[in-house]
Write a protein that holds these residues in place. Structure first.
Motif, short mmCIF file in Angstrom:
data_model
loop_
_atom_site.label_atom_id
_atom_site.label_comp_id
_atom_site.label_asym_id
_atom_site.label_seq_id
_atom_site.Cartn_x
_atom_site.Cartn_y
_atom_site.Cartn_z
N SER A 105 0.92 -1.20 0.03
CA SER A 105 -0.10 -0.13 0.11
C SER A 105 0.68 1.28 0.04
O SER A 105 0.59 2.36 -0.55
CB SER A 105 -0.98 -0.09 1.08
OG SER A 105 -0.24 0.35 2.50
N MET A 106 2.10 1.17 0.61
CA MET A 106 2.96 2.33 0.53
C MET A 106 3.48 2.50 -0.89
O MET A 106 3.69 3.69 -1.07
CB MET A 106 4.06 1.83 1.38
CG MET A 106 4.74 3.32 1.84
SD MET A 106 5.64 2.97 3.34
CE MET A 106 6.83 4.45 3.21
N ALA A 107 3.78 1.65 -1.52
CA ALA A 107 4.21 1.91 -2.89
C ALA A 107 3.12 2.40 -3.88
O ALA A 107 3.33 3.13 -4.64
CB ALA A 107 4.55 0.51 -3.53
N ALA A 108 2.01 2.01 -3.43
CA ALA A 108 0.77 2.47 -4.32
C ALA A 108 0.57 4.02 -3.73
O ALA A 108 0.16 4.85 -4.63
CB ALA A 108 -0.67 1.75 -3.97
N ARG A 109 0.63 4.20 -2.48
CA ARG A 109 0.34 5.80 -2.22
C ARG A 109 1.37 6.58 -2.52
O ARG A 109 1.17 7.73 -2.99
CB ARG A 109 0.30 5.92 -0.75
CG ARG A 109 -1.02 5.25 -0.02
CD ARG A 109 -0.94 5.15 1.44
NE ARG A 109 -2.03 4.49 1.72
CZ ARG A 109 -3.07 4.92 2.39
NH1 ARG A 109 -3.19 6.36 2.38
NH2 ARG A 109 -4.28 4.34 2.72
N GLY A 117 -9.53 4.21 -0.48
CA GLY A 117 -8.78 3.43 0.49
C GLY A 117 -9.50 2.11 0.22
O GLY A 117 -8.67 1.00 0.14
N ARG A 118 -10.55 2.04 0.17
CA ARG A 118 -11.19 0.52 -0.03
C ARG A 118 -11.10 -0.17 -1.44
O ARG A 118 -10.65 -1.34 -1.52
CB ARG A 118 -12.85 0.69 0.11
CG ARG A 118 -13.61 -0.75 -0.21
CD ARG A 118 -15.11 -0.61 0.13
NE ARG A 118 -15.22 -0.85 1.53
CZ ARG A 118 -16.63 -1.22 2.12
NH1 ARG A 118 -17.51 -1.27 1.21
NH2 ARG A 118 -16.40 -1.59 3.45
N ASP A 122 -8.99 -3.48 -1.79
CA ASP A 122 -9.30 -4.62 -2.66
C ASP A 122 -8.35 -5.01 -3.88
O ASP A 122 -8.17 -6.33 -3.97
CB ASP A 122 -10.55 -4.36 -3.29
CG ASP A 122 -11.63 -3.97 -2.21
OD1 ASP A 122 -11.50 -4.70 -0.84
OD2 ASP A 122 -13.06 -3.60 -2.57
N ARG A 123 -8.03 -4.09 -4.56
CA ARG A 123 -6.92 -4.27 -5.42
C ARG A 123 -5.60 -5.14 -4.82
O ARG A 123 -5.18 -6.01 -5.32
CB ARG A 123 -6.54 -3.03 -5.94
CG ARG A 123 -5.02 -3.13 -6.76
CD ARG A 123 -5.28 -3.29 -8.43
NE ARG A 123 -4.18 -3.15 -9.16
CZ ARG A 123 -4.16 -3.68 -10.36
NH1 ARG A 123 -4.98 -4.54 -10.96
NH2 ARG A 123 -2.92 -3.47 -10.88
#
Lengths: 232, 293
Positions: A105-109, A117-118, A122-123
């Motif tokens: 999630s950190m890489a995505a953010r 967020g949801r 989910d992804r």
């Protein structure tokens, strides 16, 4: 999407032609294309991918990504370019303090994901499921094996929804089943329009999934343009 | 949340050294605060010593209490016109002088008493006045006071600070040097901590930057790591200041006339300590982030 014009790379103290890691490379890769980069150890595959990931600049020649000459981009443009690229490095280094989920999630953010967020969660759950890591979701990254860490790095790359994926030996630490699962994921991303470049030793993979192939030897590149079997 | 978790890496890896860094930083910060307070107190005391003068006006013999009051008022008004600060006056009557002589010089007191009315004429009546004057204004004021009817003579302490001033200035410079030394040690400590945090957080800023994170996001774990040392250090220094240093400074101010006008910061001092330490932590964190990047 990727344009290389007479791109050479050498390191300080090695300016002679013989010691060039990459020598006069020419390449055009359009959006949505899939390219294998193959070659022996020390052929320059990793250096090429590091340059494309904007970790290094060419020593000479012009490297353009998304239409921008990397030698002349502003820091903010460079950040935008980097947000569109996902790299799966050969040596995976996860953040050991974080869990598997937090690493992804950190890489995505960091990529500025605008998904809620949801949706983002989910992804990530879906990717973990596909990569066989659901059970490890909340485990610290420090507890993962090399193969698992590599799969987390792949999940990081895909969770960012990039326009370009640069994978350096993405199946190097995987068993055959996992390797084919990963290749399948990368092919699906490619089908959805993502440009994919894979540096690999795995000639079996290249033979079975026929795609455009670039052969690197002594820093020089030969491009096998037709998508079909090629002989090495 | 992950950034917060990463920023606590140094605390997880070596809590003892983080606590030690906080304690040392707070002790140095408290020393700086104390030295600054002392320096400011001495500065204000020096100002007073250098500019405050005492004028003693002896009244001419004769005249009753009403006349004494009138002359004293005129003296205060005349000096007040030349002084920078309000004039403090104290009238010393014949009875006061006799009481002083009885205590300190009983034989002289007995002789004067035996002289009766004649003796009283010999005992001086004086007004002691204290005020601050700009350079050269005291002489002018004294000459004006001398012209007042009922004034016999005037003494002043114009060169009072000549000997004390340089000594206080020397002490002030010594305090400034000490403050600089402690500040240098404090900054060096933070720089060492920044390097230690950079080593502890290595491998975080690099991937964040490659993922396209902005410079401040990439530095955030380092900045927070610095803050987690700076905030407790500031809090410890603030508590120590409020409960130990401030009462000590107040005691100094009440026990010494020299420091009675010292301004001792209260809540503002506590806030400044916490904020300074927090800012130092943030700055060291930004430094550790840039070192890695």
């Amino acid at each position: 999407m990727i344009t290389l014009r007479q791109v050479s790379r050498w390191y300080p103290g090695s300016t002679t032609d013989r010691s060039r890691v990459l020598d006069q490379l020419e390449l055009d890769l359009k959006k949505g294309e899939f390219l294998y980069v193959i070659g022996g150890t020390g052929a320059g595959k990793t250096t090429l991918l590091r340059m494309l990931a904007t970790e290094e600049l060419p020593s000479s020649g012009t490297l353009s990504l998304f239409g921008y000459d990397l030698s002349a981009v502003s820091p903010s443009t460079l950040r935008t370019i980097r947000r569109s690229i996902s790299t799966i490095p050969q040596r995976v280094q996860l953040l050991s303090d974080l869990t598997v989920f937090e690493n992804i999630s950190m890489a995505a953010r960091a990529a500025g994901s605008r998904a809620s967020g949801r949706d983002s969660r989910d992804r990530i759950f879906e990717l973990l499921e596909k990569l066989g890591l659901s059970a490890k979701r909340d485990r610290p990254a420090s507890e993962l094996s090399g193969g698992e860490a590599q799969r987390v790095a792949i999940a990081q790359a895909l969770a960012r929804k990039p326009e370009l994926i640069l994978a350096d030996e993405p199946t190097g630490a995987q068993d055959p089943d996992s390797a084919w699962g990963i290749l399948d994921l990368l092919l699906r991303e490619n089908l959805s329009g993502t440009t994919v470049m894979i540096a690999t030793h795995d000639r079996e993979m290249v033979r079975r999934v026929r795609k455009k192939t670039a052969f690197l030897k002594n820093g020089r590149m030969q491009l096998h343009v037709e998508e079909g079997p090629c002989r090495f | 949340m992950p950034i917060l978790k990463l920023s606590l890496r140094a605390w997880r890896a070596s809590p003892g050294s983080q606590v030690g860094a906080s304690l040392i930083s707070s002790a140095l910060l408290l020393c700086v605060a104390l030295l600054l307070c002392l320096e400011l107190s001495i500065q204000s005391a020096r100002g007073r010593v250098e500019r405050e003068n005492r004028v003693t006006v002896f009244l001419a013999p004769g005249g009753g209490p009403d006349s004494e009051m009138q002359v004293t008022d005129r003296i205060v008004q005349s000096l007040g016109a030349h002084a920078e600060t309000p004039v403090h006056s104290k009238f010393v009557s014949i009875a006061d002088t006799m009481a002083f002589l009885r205590e300190k010089h009983p034989e002289l007191h007995a002789e004067l008493r035996d002289l009766g009315q004649e003796g009283e004429a010999l005992v001086p009546r004086a007004v002691h006045l204290t005020a601050s004057f700009d350079e050269g204004r005291l002489g002018e004021a004294v000459s004006q006071v001398k012209k007042i009817q009922g004034v016999d003579s005037v003494d002043s302490t114009e060169s009072r600070a000549a000997a004390v001033g340089p000594a206080i200035r020397g002490l002030q410079w010594l305090l400034r040097l000490l403050t600089l030394g402690v500040v240098a040690a404090w900054i060096l400590g933070w720089m060492a901590l920044a390097r230690s945090h950079a080593a502890s957080l290595s491998g975080i800023a690099g991937p964040l930057r490659l993922w396209g994170a902005g410079p401040w996001t990439a530095r955030a774990p380092g900045i927070l790591a610095g803050l987690w040392v700076g905030l407790p250090a500031g809090a410890i220094a603030a508590v120590a200041y409020a409960f130990l240093a401030r009462p000590a400074l107040q005691k100094l101010a009440t026990s010494s006339a020299l420091f009675e006008a010292s301004a001792i910061p209260g809540v503002s001092g506590v806030l400044v300590l916490v904020m300074t330490s927090a800012v130092a932590g943030i700055a060291s964190g930004a430094l550790s982030g840039s070192a890695e990047a």
